[in-house]
Design a protein around this motif. Structure first.
Motif, PDB file in Angstrom:
ATOM      1  N   THR A  13       0.807  -1.225   0.000  1.00 24.31           N
ATOM      2  CA  THR A  13       0.000   0.000   0.000  1.00 24.31           C
ATOM      3  C   THR A  13       0.839   1.274   0.000  1.00 24.31           C
ATOM      4  N   GLY A  14       2.173   1.134   0.030  1.00 23.41           N
ATOM      5  CA  GLY A  14       3.039   2.307  -0.062  1.00 23.41           C
ATOM      6  C   GLY A  14       3.692   2.747   1.234  1.00 23.41           C
ATOM      7  N   LYS A  15       3.505   1.987   2.308  1.00 20.77           N
ATOM      8  CA  LYS A  15       4.071   2.372   3.610  1.00 20.77           C
ATOM      9  C   LYS A  15       5.593   2.502   3.560  1.00 20.77           C
ATOM     10  N   TRP A 122      -4.376  -0.161  -2.650  1.00 24.87           N
ATOM     11  CA  TRP A 122      -4.302   0.643  -3.874  1.00 24.87           C
ATOM     12  C   TRP A 122      -3.757  -0.253  -4.978  1.00 24.87           C
ATOM     13  N   GLU A 123      -4.653  -0.731  -5.815  1.00 23.51           N
ATOM     14  CA  GLU A 123      -4.298  -1.747  -6.808  1.00 23.51           C
ATOM     15  C   GLU A 123      -3.200  -1.279  -7.757  1.00 23.51           C
ATOM     16  N   GLU A 124      -3.186   0.001  -8.110  1.00 21.33           N
ATOM     17  CA  GLU A 124      -2.208   0.509  -9.072  1.00 21.33           C
ATOM     18  C   GLU A 124      -0.770   0.372  -8.584  1.00 21.33           C
ATOM     19  N   GLY A 163      -1.775   9.371  -3.586  1.00 22.84           N
ATOM     20  CA  GLY A 163      -0.990  10.447  -4.188  1.00 22.84           C
ATOM     21  C   GLY A 163       0.435   9.976  -4.380  1.00 22.84           C
ATOM     22  N   THR A 164       1.286  10.898  -4.788  1.00 22.98           N
ATOM     23  CA  THR A 164       2.692  10.551  -4.950  1.00 22.98           C
ATOM     24  C   THR A 164       3.298  10.281  -3.572  1.00 22.98           C
ATOM     25  N   ARG A 168       2.038  12.034  -0.077  1.00 28.55           N
ATOM     26  CA  ARG A 168       1.617  11.241   1.084  1.00 28.55           C
ATOM     27  C   ARG A 168       2.502  11.565   2.293  1.00 28.55           C
ATOM     28  N   THR A 169       3.800  11.711   2.051  1.00 25.64           N
ATOM     29  CA  THR A 169       4.726  12.067   3.126  1.00 25.64           C
ATOM     30  C   THR A 169       4.387  13.453   3.668  1.00 25.64           C
ATOM     31  N   ASN A 170       4.144  14.403   2.783  1.00 27.39           N
ATOM     32  CA  ASN A 170       3.785  15.755   3.211  1.00 27.39           C
ATOM     33  C   ASN A 170       2.494  15.752   4.024  1.00 27.39           C
ATOM     34  N   PHE A 171       1.525  14.934   3.620  1.00 24.63           N
ATOM     35  CA  PHE A 171       0.267  14.840   4.369  1.00 24.63           C
ATOM     36  C   PHE A 171       0.547  14.430   5.819  1.00 24.63           C
TER      37      PHE A 171
END
Length: 180
Positions: A13-15, A122-124, A163-164, A168-171
């Motif tokens: 998921t991008g963690k 997030w499948e992509e 997001g990029t 995501r880090t900025n969030f």
């Protein structure tokens, strides 16, 4: 006061990508323990320790995550980020319908984090590899067990938008800036 921040979500998921971005920005981060445990088992000839001995694998994970928490406590860093936390361990055991001792929940309640950031399936961006073998469909189901495990031990969960990696880090950083 130190803030312990956990990134949670199903596999792929991008963690870890966000954690790597946090490292690039000089934040103190604790990497995912399961890859290390899996690789050590492979060195001993066990291809998928979690699938063959889920309780042993989870016990090793619990010890590793507990040690990470203690290491963070002993550091002087104001912010410490974790790629998964202690409740992830019993969430996965629940997913696999594996019984476990009460100490797994007790440690989740003993070692408390300050904020939990959730990465939705997030499948992509979902991929598999030698250590991450779960399909996207399994990631969705695991994600539900993770959310449930954190809610059961009293956490509120903040959802990280798609997001990029930078967005995501900025969030996450912007969500924490009001607490610092």
């Amino acid at each position: 006061m130190q803030q312990k921040i956990v990134l949670i979500g199903g596999p792929g998921t991008g963690k870890t990508s966000v954690l790597n971005e946090l490292i690039k920005r000089n934040y103190f981060c604790m990497p995912e323990v399961s890859r290390e445990v899996t690789l050590k088992a492979k060195e001993k000839g066990i291809d998928q320790l979690f699938l063959t001995e889920p309780l042993l694998f989870s016990k090793l994970l619990l010890e590793g995550r507990e040690q990470q928490f203690i290491t963070a406590d002993n550091s002087k860093n104001k912010l410490v980020f974790f790629d998964r936390g202690i409740p992830d361990v019993h969430a996965y055991l629940d997913f696999f319908k594996t019984e476990y001792p009460a100490t797994f929940i007790e440690k989740s309640k003993k070692y408390k984090y300050n904020k939990i950031f959730h990465f939705s399936p997030w499948e992509e961006i979902h991929t598999t590899d030698n250590e991450r073998y779960e399909t996207f469909e399994e990631s969705i189901i695991i994600d539900k067990f993770l959310i449930d495990a954190y809610l059961k031990v009293g956490y509120s969960i903040i959802n990280v938008p798609f997001g990029t990696i930078e967005e995501r880090t900025n969030f996450i950083i912007n969500s924490l800036s009001c607490d610092l």
